[in-house]
Design a protein around this motif. Sequence first.
Motif, PDB file in Angstrom:
ATOM      1  N   TYR A 114       0.816  -1.221   0.000  1.00  0.00           N
ATOM      2  CA  TYR A 114       0.000   0.000   0.000  1.00  0.00           C
ATOM      3  C   TYR A 114       0.850   1.273   0.000  1.00  0.00           C
ATOM      4  N   ALA A 115       0.247   2.316  -0.528  1.00  0.00           N
ATOM      5  CA  ALA A 115       0.695   3.678  -0.232  1.00  0.00           C
ATOM      6  C   ALA A 115      -0.471   4.359   0.474  1.00  0.00           C
ATOM      7  N   LEU A 116      -0.209   4.966   1.613  1.00  0.00           N
ATOM      8  CA  LEU A 116      -1.251   5.716   2.319  1.00  0.00           C
ATOM      9  C   LEU A 116      -1.346   7.080   1.654  1.00  0.00           C
ATOM     10  N   VAL A 117      -2.566   7.422   1.268  1.00  0.00           N
ATOM     11  CA  VAL A 117      -2.756   8.592   0.407  1.00  0.00           C
ATOM     12  C   VAL A 117      -3.827   9.508   0.996  1.00  0.00           C
ATOM     13  N   PRO A 118      -3.549  10.803   1.122  1.00  0.00           N
ATOM     14  CA  PRO A 118      -4.574  11.704   1.657  1.00  0.00           C
ATOM     15  C   PRO A 118      -5.775  11.817   0.717  1.00  0.00           C
ATOM     16  N   ASP A 119      -6.956  11.863   1.331  1.00  0.00           N
ATOM     17  CA  ASP A 119      -8.205  11.954   0.569  1.00  0.00           C
ATOM     18  C   ASP A 119      -9.058  13.057   1.168  1.00  0.00           C
ATOM     19  N   PRO A 120      -9.230  14.211   0.528  1.00  0.00           N
ATOM     20  CA  PRO A 120      -8.793  14.525  -0.820  1.00  0.00           C
ATOM     21  C   PRO A 120      -7.283  14.775  -0.886  1.00  0.00           C
ATOM     22  N   GLY A 121      -6.736  14.633  -2.106  1.00  0.00           N
ATOM     23  CA  GLY A 121      -5.309  14.859  -2.254  1.00  0.00           C
ATOM     24  C   GLY A 121      -4.906  15.050  -3.709  1.00  0.00           C
TER      25      GLY A 121
ATOM     26  N   ALA B  50       1.912  -0.834   4.407  1.00  0.00           N
ATOM     27  CA  ALA B  50       2.119   0.488   3.783  1.00  0.00           C
ATOM     28  C   ALA B  50       3.603   0.795   3.673  1.00  0.00           C
ATOM     29  N   LYS B  51       4.091   0.932   2.446  1.00  0.00           N
ATOM     30  CA  LYS B  51       5.506   1.254   2.243  1.00  0.00           C
ATOM     31  C   LYS B  51       5.736   2.762   2.238  1.00  0.00           C
ATOM     32  N   ILE B  52       4.650   3.487   1.895  1.00  0.00           N
ATOM     33  CA  ILE B  52       4.768   4.943   1.778  1.00  0.00           C
ATOM     34  C   ILE B  52       3.573   5.577   2.477  1.00  0.00           C
ATOM     35  N   MET B  53       3.810   6.709   3.117  1.00  0.00           N
ATOM     36  CA  MET B  53       2.692   7.559   3.527  1.00  0.00           C
ATOM     37  C   MET B  53       2.919   8.940   2.892  1.00  0.00           C
ATOM     38  N   PHE B  54       2.019   9.311   1.990  1.00  0.00           N
ATOM     39  CA  PHE B  54       2.107  10.650   1.399  1.00  0.00           C
ATOM     40  C   PHE B  54       1.429  11.643   2.337  1.00  0.00           C
ATOM     41  N   LEU B  55       2.104  12.753   2.589  1.00  0.00           N
ATOM     42  CA  LEU B  55       1.499  13.854   3.351  1.00  0.00           C
ATOM     43  C   LEU B  55       1.801  15.134   2.605  1.00  0.00           C
ATOM     44  N   ASN B  56       0.919  16.104   2.713  1.00  0.00           N
ATOM     45  CA  ASN B  56       1.103  17.354   1.978  1.00  0.00           C
ATOM     46  C   ASN B  56       0.489  18.520   2.762  1.00  0.00           C
TER      47      ASN B  56
ATOM     48  N   ILE C 134       6.142  10.808  12.043  1.00  0.00           N
ATOM     49  CA  ILE C 134       7.476  10.187  12.089  1.00  0.00           C
ATOM     50  C   ILE C 134       7.436   8.948  12.997  1.00  0.00           C
ATOM     51  N   LYS C 135       6.710   9.069  14.117  1.00  0.00           N
ATOM     52  CA  LYS C 135       6.573   7.921  15.026  1.00  0.00           C
ATOM     53  C   LYS C 135       5.891   6.756  14.302  1.00  0.00           C
ATOM     54  N   PHE C 136       4.828   7.098  13.566  1.00  0.00           N
ATOM     55  CA  PHE C 136       4.099   6.077  12.795  1.00  0.00           C
ATOM     56  C   PHE C 136       5.042   5.401  11.806  1.00  0.00           C
ATOM     57  N   ALA C 137       5.823   6.216  11.108  1.00  0.00           N
ATOM     58  CA  ALA C 137       6.742   5.688  10.086  1.00  0.00           C
ATOM     59  C   ALA C 137       7.768   4.749  10.722  1.00  0.00           C
ATOM     60  N   GLN C 138       8.249   5.144  11.907  1.00  0.00           N
ATOM     61  CA  GLN C 138       9.255   4.302  12.586  1.00  0.00           C
ATOM     62  C   GLN C 138       8.636   2.987  13.015  1.00  0.00           C
ATOM     63  N   GLU C 139       7.394   3.057  13.528  1.00  0.00           N
ATOM     64  CA  GLU C 139       6.746   1.843  14.049  1.00  0.00           C
ATOM     65  C   GLU C 139       6.479   0.830  12.934  1.00  0.00           C
ATOM     66  N   TYR C 140       6.075   1.325  11.766  1.00  0.00           N
ATOM     67  CA  TYR C 140       5.646   0.394  10.710  1.00  0.00           C
ATOM     68  C   TYR C 140       6.628   0.316   9.544  1.00  0.00           C
ATOM     69  N   ASP C 141       7.787   0.949   9.680  1.00  0.00           N
ATOM     70  CA  ASP C 141       8.778   0.930   8.610  1.00  0.00           C
ATOM     71  C   ASP C 141       8.170   1.444   7.299  1.00  0.00           C
ATOM     72  N   THR C 142       7.513   2.572   7.418  1.00  0.00           N
ATOM     73  CA  THR C 142       6.871   3.217   6.271  1.00  0.00           C
ATOM     74  C   THR C 142       7.668   4.479   5.954  1.00  0.00           C
ATOM     75  N   ALA C 143       7.842   4.769   4.676  1.00  0.00           N
ATOM     76  CA  ALA C 143       8.567   5.998   4.321  1.00  0.00           C
ATOM     77  C   ALA C 143       7.569   7.146   4.177  1.00  0.00           C
ATOM     78  N   VAL C 144       7.801   8.224   4.911  1.00  0.00           N
ATOM     79  CA  VAL C 144       6.954   9.404   4.722  1.00  0.00           C
ATOM     80  C   VAL C 144       7.450  10.159   3.490  1.00  0.00           C
ATOM     81  N   CYS C 145       6.536  10.400   2.558  1.00  0.00           N
ATOM     82  CA  CYS C 145       6.849  11.231   1.387  1.00  0.00           C
ATOM     83  C   CYS C 145       6.095  12.526   1.566  1.00  0.00           C
ATOM     84  N   TYR C 146       6.802  13.512   2.071  1.00  0.00           N
ATOM     85  CA  TYR C 146       6.164  14.778   2.441  1.00  0.00           C
ATOM     86  C   TYR C 146       6.263  15.732   1.265  1.00  0.00           C
ATOM     87  N   ASP C 147       5.119  16.186   0.813  1.00  0.00           N
ATOM     88  CA  ASP C 147       5.059  17.015  -0.390  1.00  0.00           C
ATOM     89  C   ASP C 147       4.839  18.462   0.047  1.00  0.00           C
TER      90      ASP C 147
END
Length: 385
Positions: A118-125, A166-172, A191-204
């Motif tokens: 998965y990629a976690l994606v903001p909705d709307p985004g 989830a490999k990625i979490m997009f945030l914007n 960041i805590k979430f990303a560390q816990e689940y080994d997910t990369a935050v892709c901050y836009d």
Amino acid sequence: MLQARRMEHLPPYLFAQIDRKIEEKRKAGVDVISLGIGDPVEPTPPHIVQQLCKAAEDPKNHRYPSYYGLSRLRKAIASWYQKRFGVRLDSDKEILPLIGSKEGIAHISIALVDSGEYALVPDPGYPVYSTGTILAGGTPHLMPLLRENDFLPDLGKISVNTARKAKIMFLNYPNNPTGAIASKEFLADSIKFAQEYDTAVCYDNPYSELTFDGYVAPSFLEVAGGKEAGVEFHSLSKTYNMAGWRIGWVAGNSAIIDVLGKVKTNIDSGIFNAIQYAGAAALCGPQNCVEQMCSIYQKRRDLVVSALAEAGIEAIKPKATIYVWALVPAGYSSSEFAAYILERAGVVVSPGNAYGPSGEGYIRISLSVKDERLKEALERIKSTL
Ligand SMILES: Cc1ncc(COP(=O)(O)O)c(C=O)c1O
């Protein structure tokens, strides 16, 4: 013609559709005013254009550019981060120039997401978070951005099973389309979430410089652990009115940047050197052009919010971005209201549901239109309601 199966899951690109609609109306003789697209109308500041012209005359710049971007540009980005956010970046390993941030956002899922993930994606985004993931064979998992949560995702509502995949979490933030902003506390939670689940935050973060009322937007990388937890996409498109030039970058975690670089070297051949020199001039040169744009957008924001209020439409006054997110009047869906305004007023607005199901009930109005045209568009909208 047979198309690949993955194309069946790919919706048409929103703004390409809007462009087509505008074209149809214009052909039919309607004087359409588009408040649909976030494409700055003011010109790129002259010192940046001059640098482009100078660099374009040098034959050295006519050859293929370097895959990893000019050192001059990467150093300019690093010193801008240091000055603006107090963030230290290694310009060789932690910065990669992009052909506009859209290009990197579209390719990051190829680099990080496998089929079944998965990629976690903001909705709307911004639609490219989802479509890039689909093209990579991954699955977008939507995180609703609701008004009652100040348009921030509720990370606690993401199930453990989903989070693990989830490999990625997009945030914007500052956010397109809602105009919402995020606190550093929220960034620390992500960041805590990303560390816990080994997910990369892709901050836009393309709107970090277009802020109002004294608000200063943070970088994801300035929060403790940010550089380890992910990367930040950035762009010159909105800050310096350079949308057509196609130049942006990604900065942060060097392993993520390395693998995105591997994707890119196999797909593209970098940015025209002259544009890279101009990008460096933008970042290192005088910044009063950015202040001027902020004050132009702030005035337009105030104009839109008050005109909509007069028309009985509630708008959420943003502290940043070049958009106003407004509620559609009772009795309409987002698409119905956008279609009504186009038919009756010849004005294009984006229907909120085009950015994801949680955008239903809203429209997005772009402030990237000259004042006189914006005033006329608002008058036309008022007179149809
Ligand atoms: C949230 C967001 N991210 C990324 C982009 C892409 O910007 P560019 O490719 O011009 O750098 C946009 C453009 O509108 C945007 O709104």
